[in-house]
Design a protein around this motif. Sequence first.
Motif, PDB file in Angstrom:
ATOM      1  N   LEU A 162      20.426  20.091  81.743  1.00 33.69           N
ATOM      2  CA  LEU A 162      20.080  20.477  80.295  1.00 33.69           C
ATOM      3  C   LEU A 162      19.549  22.167  80.624  1.00 33.69           C
ATOM      4  CD1 LEU A 162      17.488  17.911  79.426  1.00 33.69           C
ATOM      5  CD2 LEU A 162      19.706  18.142  78.848  1.00 33.69           C
ATOM      6  N   THR A 163      19.785  22.696  79.589  1.00 31.76           N
ATOM      7  CA  THR A 163      19.375  24.416  79.474  1.00 31.76           C
ATOM      8  C   THR A 163      18.053  24.223  79.148  1.00 31.76           C
ATOM      9  OG1 THR A 163      19.743  24.525  76.799  1.00 31.76           O
ATOM     10  CG2 THR A 163      21.696  24.975  78.311  1.00 31.76           C
ATOM     11  N   ALA A 164      17.301  25.350  79.318  1.00 31.38           N
ATOM     12  CA  ALA A 164      16.003  25.548  78.874  1.00 31.38           C
ATOM     13  C   ALA A 164      15.571  25.087  77.716  1.00 31.38           C
ATOM     14  CB  ALA A 164      15.614  27.056  79.175  1.00 31.38           C
ATOM     15  N   ARG A 165      16.166  25.422  76.817  1.00 28.93           N
ATOM     16  CA  ARG A 165      16.054  25.134  75.237  1.00 28.93           C
ATOM     17  C   ARG A 165      16.078  23.524  75.112  1.00 28.93           C
ATOM     18  NH1 ARG A 165      13.452  27.692  71.051  1.00 28.93           N
ATOM     19  NH2 ARG A 165      13.263  26.139  69.324  1.00 28.93           N
ATOM     20  N   GLU A 166      17.103  22.883  75.607  1.00 24.95           N
ATOM     21  CA  GLU A 166      17.368  21.675  75.649  1.00 24.95           C
ATOM     22  C   GLU A 166      16.007  20.831  76.286  1.00 24.95           C
ATOM     23  OE1 GLU A 166      22.334  21.337  75.407  1.00 24.95           O
ATOM     24  OE2 GLU A 166      21.052  21.391  77.401  1.00 24.95           O
ATOM     25  N   PHE A 167      15.649  21.260  77.429  1.00 22.04           N
ATOM     26  CA  PHE A 167      14.845  20.638  78.349  1.00 22.04           C
ATOM     27  C   PHE A 167      13.344  20.757  77.287  1.00 22.04           C
ATOM     28  CE2 PHE A 167      11.187  20.823  81.174  1.00 22.04           C
ATOM     29  CZ  PHE A 167      11.204  19.461  81.804  1.00 22.04           C
ATOM     30  N   PHE A 168      13.126  21.787  76.712  1.00 23.92           N
ATOM     31  CA  PHE A 168      11.992  22.134  75.951  1.00 23.92           C
ATOM     32  C   PHE A 168      11.894  21.067  74.797  1.00 23.92           C
ATOM     33  CE2 PHE A 168       8.608  24.129  73.891  1.00 23.92           C
ATOM     34  CZ  PHE A 168       7.951  24.896  74.704  1.00 23.92           C
ATOM     35  N   THR A 169      12.854  20.937  74.272  1.00 26.42           N
ATOM     36  CA  THR A 169      12.940  19.791  73.272  1.00 26.42           C
ATOM     37  C   THR A 169      12.687  18.598  73.825  1.00 26.42           C
ATOM     38  OG1 THR A 169      14.233  21.086  72.017  1.00 26.42           O
ATOM     39  CG2 THR A 169      14.190  18.805  71.486  1.00 26.42           C
ATOM     40  N   ALA A 170      13.270  18.302  74.881  1.00 29.96           N
ATOM     41  CA  ALA A 170      13.286  16.729  75.646  1.00 29.96           C
ATOM     42  C   ALA A 170      11.731  16.553  76.031  1.00 29.96           C
ATOM     43  CB  ALA A 170      14.301  16.748  76.805  1.00 29.96           C
ATOM     44  N   ILE A 171      10.888  17.354  76.306  1.00 28.89           N
ATOM     45  CA  ILE A 171       9.474  17.248  76.516  1.00 28.89           C
ATOM     46  C   ILE A 171       8.701  17.090  75.151  1.00 28.89           C
ATOM     47  CG2 ILE A 171       9.629  18.313  78.842  1.00 28.89           C
ATOM     48  CD1 ILE A 171       7.905  20.476  77.821  1.00 28.89           C
ATOM     49  N   ASP A 172       9.101  17.100  74.083  1.00 29.62           N
ATOM     50  CA  ASP A 172       8.467  16.902  72.829  1.00 29.62           C
ATOM     51  C   ASP A 172       7.550  15.713  72.975  1.00 29.62           C
ATOM     52  OD1 ASP A 172       9.096  19.146  71.626  1.00 29.62           O
ATOM     53  OD2 ASP A 172      10.537  18.366  70.230  1.00 29.62           O
ATOM     54  N   PRO A 173       8.095  14.323  73.385  1.00 28.47           N
ATOM     55  CA  PRO A 173       7.229  13.263  73.191  1.00 28.47           C
ATOM     56  C   PRO A 173       5.894  13.551  73.812  1.00 28.47           C
ATOM     57  CG  PRO A 173       9.508  12.752  73.795  1.00 28.47           C
ATOM     58  CD  PRO A 173       9.184  14.229  73.698  1.00 28.47           C
ATOM     59  N   LEU A 174       5.566  14.321  74.787  1.00 25.23           N
ATOM     60  CA  LEU A 174       4.401  14.575  75.545  1.00 25.23           C
ATOM     61  C   LEU A 174       3.597  15.243  74.670  1.00 25.23           C
ATOM     62  CD1 LEU A 174       5.598  15.745  79.073  1.00 25.23           C
ATOM     63  CD2 LEU A 174       4.372  13.719  78.693  1.00 25.23           C
ATOM     64  N   LEU A 175       4.146  16.410  73.818  1.00 28.10           N
ATOM     65  CA  LEU A 175       3.185  16.866  72.875  1.00 28.10           C
ATOM     66  C   LEU A 175       2.794  16.122  71.704  1.00 28.10           C
ATOM     67  CD1 LEU A 175       1.957  19.566  72.149  1.00 28.10           C
ATOM     68  CD2 LEU A 175       4.027  20.541  71.113  1.00 28.10           C
ATOM     69  N   GLN A 176       3.934  15.238  71.351  1.00 26.74           N
ATOM     70  CA  GLN A 176       3.411  14.310  70.265  1.00 26.74           C
ATOM     71  C   GLN A 176       2.505  13.230  70.781  1.00 26.74           C
ATOM     72  OE1 GLN A 176       5.435  14.035  67.247  1.00 26.74           O
ATOM     73  NE2 GLN A 176       3.356  13.342  66.804  1.00 26.74           N
ATOM     74  N   GLY A 177       2.646  13.082  71.886  1.00 24.22           N
ATOM     75  CA  GLY A 177       1.302  11.975  72.310  1.00 24.22           C
ATOM     76  C   GLY A 177       0.031  12.831  72.368  1.00 24.22           C
ATOM     77  N   ILE A 178      -0.088  14.129  72.575  1.00 26.34           N
ATOM     78  CA  ILE A 178      -1.216  14.926  72.649  1.00 26.34           C
ATOM     79  C   ILE A 178      -1.874  15.075  71.000  1.00 26.34           C
ATOM     80  CG2 ILE A 178      -2.164  17.026  72.746  1.00 26.34           C
ATOM     81  CD1 ILE A 178       0.125  17.355  75.181  1.00 26.34           C
ATOM     82  N   ILE A 179      -0.838  15.202  70.245  1.00 24.64           N
ATOM     83  CA  ILE A 179      -1.066  15.081  68.734  1.00 24.64           C
ATOM     84  C   ILE A 179      -1.565  13.778  68.406  1.00 24.64           C
ATOM     85  CG2 ILE A 179      -0.295  15.461  66.472  1.00 24.64           C
ATOM     86  CD1 ILE A 179       1.792  17.622  67.893  1.00 24.64           C
ATOM     87  N   ASP A 180      -0.900  12.828  68.591  1.00 18.61           N
ATOM     88  CA  ASP A 180      -1.516  11.554  68.042  1.00 18.61           C
ATOM     89  C   ASP A 180      -2.677  10.909  68.851  1.00 18.61           C
ATOM     90  OD1 ASP A 180       0.790  11.316  66.832  1.00 18.61           O
ATOM     91  OD2 ASP A 180       2.102  10.217  68.097  1.00 18.61           O
ATOM     92  N   ASP A 181      -2.964  11.386  70.183  1.00 20.80           N
ATOM     93  CA  ASP A 181      -4.193  10.771  70.498  1.00 20.80           C
ATOM     94  C   ASP A 181      -5.425  11.444  70.324  1.00 20.80           C
ATOM     95  OD1 ASP A 181      -5.325   8.965  72.557  1.00 20.80           O
ATOM     96  OD2 ASP A 181      -6.011  10.882  73.482  1.00 20.80           O
ATOM     97  N   ASN A 182      -5.269  12.867  69.898  1.00 23.07           N
ATOM     98  CA  ASN A 182      -6.381  13.766  69.672  1.00 23.07           C
ATOM     99  C   ASN A 182      -6.499  14.081  68.141  1.00 23.07           C
ATOM    100  OD1 ASN A 182      -8.469  15.514  70.255  1.00 23.07           O
ATOM    101  ND2 ASN A 182      -7.422  16.863  71.545  1.00 23.07           N
ATOM    102  N   ALA A 183      -5.414  13.521  67.379  1.00 22.20           N
ATOM    103  CA  ALA A 183      -5.463  13.746  65.841  1.00 22.20           C
ATOM    104  C   ALA A 183      -5.679  15.224  65.698  1.00 22.20           C
ATOM    105  CB  ALA A 183      -6.776  13.165  65.273  1.00 22.20           C
ATOM    106  N   LEU A 184      -4.572  16.064  66.227  1.00 23.03           N
ATOM    107  CA  LEU A 184      -4.694  17.372  66.220  1.00 23.03           C
ATOM    108  C   LEU A 184      -4.065  17.629  64.714  1.00 23.03           C
ATOM    109  CD1 LEU A 184      -3.068  18.519  69.477  1.00 23.03           C
ATOM    110  CD2 LEU A 184      -5.290  18.389  68.997  1.00 23.03           C
ATOM    111  N   THR A 185      -4.498  18.902  64.194  1.00 21.74           N
ATOM    112  CA  THR A 185      -3.989  19.411  62.987  1.00 21.74           C
ATOM    113  C   THR A 185      -3.542  20.990  63.069  1.00 21.74           C
ATOM    114  OG1 THR A 185      -6.067  20.373  62.461  1.00 21.74           O
ATOM    115  CG2 THR A 185      -5.708  17.931  61.970  1.00 21.74           C
ATOM    116  N   THR A 186      -3.133  21.523  62.202  1.00 22.66           N
ATOM    117  CA  THR A 186      -2.450  22.900  62.170  1.00 22.66           C
ATOM    118  C   THR A 186      -4.000  23.791  62.551  1.00 22.66           C
ATOM    119  OG1 THR A 186      -3.038  23.069  59.544  1.00 22.66           O
ATOM    120  CG2 THR A 186      -0.912  22.731  60.622  1.00 22.66           C
ATOM    121  N   ALA A 187      -5.089  23.267  62.139  1.00 26.47           N
ATOM    122  CA  ALA A 187      -6.293  24.266  62.428  1.00 26.47           C
ATOM    123  C   ALA A 187      -6.254  24.153  64.134  1.00 26.47           C
ATOM    124  CB  ALA A 187      -7.401  23.382  62.146  1.00 26.47           C
TER     125      ALA A 187
END
Length: 426
Positions: A27-52
Amino acid sequence: MSRASVPDTPALGGSRWNTFPAAGTTLTAREFFTAIDPLLQGIIDDNALTTADSEVLEGQIRATLALGTRETSLPLSIGPDSASAARELGARAETIGQELASWATEALERLLTRPVPLPAGPLIVRSHCYGHLLTPPAADLLRGRRGGPVTMQLYNEWLHQIVLLRDALLPFTNWQDVPLLITPTGLRHTEPARDAFLTELLVRQIRHTSVVAFARNVVTGTSGPAGYGFEAAGGTALPAVLDQPPLTAPRHLLTWRPDPAVGEAATYVAEVQDYYAAPRTLVEDLPAATTTSGPLSARPVTAPVVDGTRTARIEVTHDGTTTHVDLGQALRGHRFTQREDPAAGDASGTADAWSALRAPGLVWAQGGDVTLDATGQDDLVVLALLGRLYPENLTLRPAGRSAARTTADGTGPSRLVTLVDPAQAR
């Protein structure tokens, strides 16, 4: 359940944050960065993150990827007196880090409105800590108010993968084009090679062969002989000066050059490993400078692969006569050459560049500074000339720019000054 109903890969969720094949993928850098989105999604979901919360996490990623912060993941101090390799790699770290931090901000904003589906349930990943420090606001957010062990583990893995990505890209000028080997652990397979690379960078003047070895590992996942570049399936990684002016090109960075015809892995090695032992020719013994009719022409020529290694030469031609210079020695000369050395001044003698290129062994000076005029010549010809000169006390200087040499410099070693076109200084 019928075989046809069994999914090819398990769904994301639970302990699975990627679907990379066991044998790895590229993968290129951009492709790999997109591929780790699930980790960031898990952080958002578990911590109920918002734009704030975006400002806090943006501050954290920028602090981690910057140099000179308390939270930096690369404690590299660079200044005007730093080794040239450290300056080049430090500048890469700053440029790449800033871009990756921008990507992180964009990813957080996107996932808050367009979540990545996790069909197998909330993501819970065990991430071995690598000691990345958090800013106080990030620590409060991830460990305190709404965070906890699950959020912290997910964030640690996401952050570490980004740090590994930044570091994997440091050797390359065109870092966004590099094909990185990615395994089910993301980029964690690069950790041993990364540790060796960063240790050498931080505690000594890093060798060019070490930069190449780390670059090869992040592209292929394998090691090989020490060399100045390498080939891997789909392309070649060689020093950037091969397609940039020698006066301004990086000394230590590589450029990835895609080539579908390359299928066999190989390491580029110099013909003479110890240039101290190479025969030498005194510049004073060369024929007198003459007026060369027209520019010289040059092209790279590669030798066949033998035992996983390959040599290459620069073939220089003039008026039907051809000479060859080892590419490894030319790149050595480029790394060791001073640029616009104020002590170089106006040399006391001159030598013919074509005569120097045809001389046996390496040309060196003993009876005073000598100028070789390479103005009007192709960049590859200039590089070839640097490969024919003994790589000590060499200077590249734009024609027409000089500096007076001090009295104290008069007793120093003789210098070879190569003049190049002023346009190369831009």
